[in-house]
Design a protein around this motif. Structure first.
Motif, mmCIF file in Angstrom:
data_model
loop_
_atom_site.group_PDB
_atom_site.id
_atom_site.type_symbol
_atom_site.label_atom_id
_atom_site.label_comp_id
_atom_site.label_asym_id
_atom_site.label_seq_id
_atom_site.Cartn_x
_atom_site.Cartn_y
_atom_site.Cartn_z
ATOM 1 N N ALA A 36 -28.285 24.600 29.073
ATOM 2 C CA ALA A 36 -27.735 23.818 29.789
ATOM 3 C C ALA A 36 -26.612 24.285 30.779
ATOM 4 C CB ALA A 36 -27.389 22.478 29.155
ATOM 5 N N GLN A 37 -25.694 25.070 30.300
ATOM 6 C CA GLN A 37 -24.749 25.681 31.155
ATOM 7 C C GLN A 37 -25.314 26.421 32.155
ATOM 8 O OE1 GLN A 37 -21.427 24.667 31.103
ATOM 9 N NE2 GLN A 37 -21.600 25.880 33.006
ATOM 10 N N MET A 38 -26.320 27.142 31.604
ATOM 11 C CA MET A 38 -27.303 28.059 32.567
ATOM 12 C C MET A 38 -27.661 27.438 33.781
ATOM 13 S SD MET A 38 -29.075 30.689 29.931
ATOM 14 C CE MET A 38 -29.910 31.711 31.105
ATOM 15 N N ILE A 65 -32.655 17.403 28.516
ATOM 16 C CA ILE A 65 -32.257 16.003 28.768
ATOM 17 C C ILE A 65 -32.097 14.950 27.827
ATOM 18 C CG2 ILE A 65 -33.240 14.145 30.364
ATOM 19 C CD1 ILE A 65 -34.455 16.296 32.138
ATOM 20 N N MET A 66 -32.941 14.766 26.947
ATOM 21 C CA MET A 66 -32.898 13.977 25.722
ATOM 22 C C MET A 66 -31.703 14.272 24.875
ATOM 23 S SD MET A 66 -35.520 12.155 26.202
ATOM 24 C CE MET A 66 -34.999 11.183 25.034
ATOM 25 N N GLU A 67 -30.986 15.493 24.624
ATOM 26 C CA GLU A 67 -29.896 15.500 24.054
ATOM 27 C C GLU A 67 -28.635 15.107 24.922
ATOM 28 O OE1 GLU A 67 -29.085 19.165 22.011
ATOM 29 O OE2 GLU A 67 -30.773 19.013 21.075
ATOM 30 N N GLU A 68 -28.739 15.223 26.024
ATOM 31 C CA GLU A 68 -27.752 14.833 27.103
ATOM 32 C C GLU A 68 -27.546 13.388 27.133
ATOM 33 O OE1 GLU A 68 -25.312 16.574 28.828
ATOM 34 O OE2 GLU A 68 -25.861 18.522 28.095
ATOM 35 N N GLU A 69 -28.741 12.724 27.144
ATOM 36 C CA GLU A 69 -28.843 11.147 27.132
ATOM 37 C C GLU A 69 -28.182 10.612 25.992
ATOM 38 O OE1 GLU A 69 -30.420 8.939 29.427
ATOM 39 O OE2 GLU A 69 -29.692 10.472 30.989
ATOM 40 N N GLN A 74 -25.460 7.897 29.668
ATOM 41 C CA GLN A 74 -26.802 7.836 30.064
ATOM 42 C C GLN A 74 -26.923 8.030 31.388
ATOM 43 O OE1 GLN A 74 -28.514 4.616 27.911
ATOM 44 N NE2 GLN A 74 -28.433 5.730 26.142
ATOM 45 N N MET A 75 -27.680 8.786 32.227
ATOM 46 C CA MET A 75 -27.911 8.928 33.523
ATOM 47 C C MET A 75 -29.135 8.400 34.026
ATOM 48 S SD MET A 75 -27.547 12.055 36.151
ATOM 49 C CE MET A 75 -28.097 13.294 35.026
ATOM 50 N N LEU A 76 -30.015 8.469 33.050
ATOM 51 C CA LEU A 76 -31.271 7.672 33.426
ATOM 52 C C LEU A 76 -31.634 6.177 32.882
ATOM 53 C CD1 LEU A 76 -33.609 10.685 32.270
ATOM 54 C CD2 LEU A 76 -32.873 10.257 34.482
#
Length: 182
Positions: A36-38, A65-69, A74-76
């Motif tokens: 994700a950082q990359m 994305i799923m882990e971030e969400e 939540q962005m989506l």
């Protein structure tokens, strides 16, 4: 951590059966957080299955994305996700990836323009200038009352001049505020 072998080259990440990810350019195991950082650092990488050689980049990015969400804000929006799922199997499905990519590029371009416009408007906005001067005066005033070096020192002639200048600036600002309030 140096994620690039050379500038512009794609970093190869190998995914092993035990679900571990191996960065071939740094010869180290990494996590999804590293990937994700990359992405945030604009490092181009490709994730391949170590055994079969299949490209897993798409599914790994979806997993990030799923882990971030699930971990943060939540962005989506749920409605967007419903509509996206509804597009699978739709005759327009093939057009959606290009449309979403172009929309994101347009969004990023406008985001940069908006940031620049805000920064430029602060320079001409009288209220922003007043707020900036207030902060400068507050900092100067706080420094005048904080003992230097841990010892209380007597105010010298320079400090007196600074206080007089601050008082004059405050009076000028009060005048400007009064004029703006009219």
């Amino acid at each position: 951590m140096a994620d690039k072998a050379k500038d512009g080259e794609t970093v190869i990440i190998k995914k092993y059966a035990n679900r571990r990810l191996y960065n071939t350019s740094t010869s180290s195991y990494i996590t999804l957080d590293h990937l994700a950082q990359m992405v945030k650092d604009n490092v181009d990488f490709k994730v391949i299955d170590a055994k079969s050689g299949n490209d897993l980049t798409h599914s790994i990015l979806a997993q990030i994305i799923m882990e971030e969400e699930s971990a943060g804000e939540q962005m989506l929006p749920t409605n967007f996700l419903r509509q996206l799922i509804g597009m699978y199997g739709n005759s327009m499905q093939s057009l959606l990836p290009g449309y979403l990519e172009a929309s994101m590029d347009y969004f990023r371009e406008n985001q940069a323009k908006m940031r620049k416009a805000i920064e430029e408007s602060i320079g001409v906005n009288p209220l922003a200038q007043i707020a900036q001067r207030n902060m400068e005066m507050f900092t100067a005033a706080a420094a005048a009352f904080v003992p230097q070096g841990g010892k209380a020192e007597e105010a010298n002639e320079g400090d007196s001049d600074e206080l007089d200048a601050l008082r004059k600036q405050m009076a000028d600002m009060q005048k400007k505020l009064d004029e703006l309030g009219k």
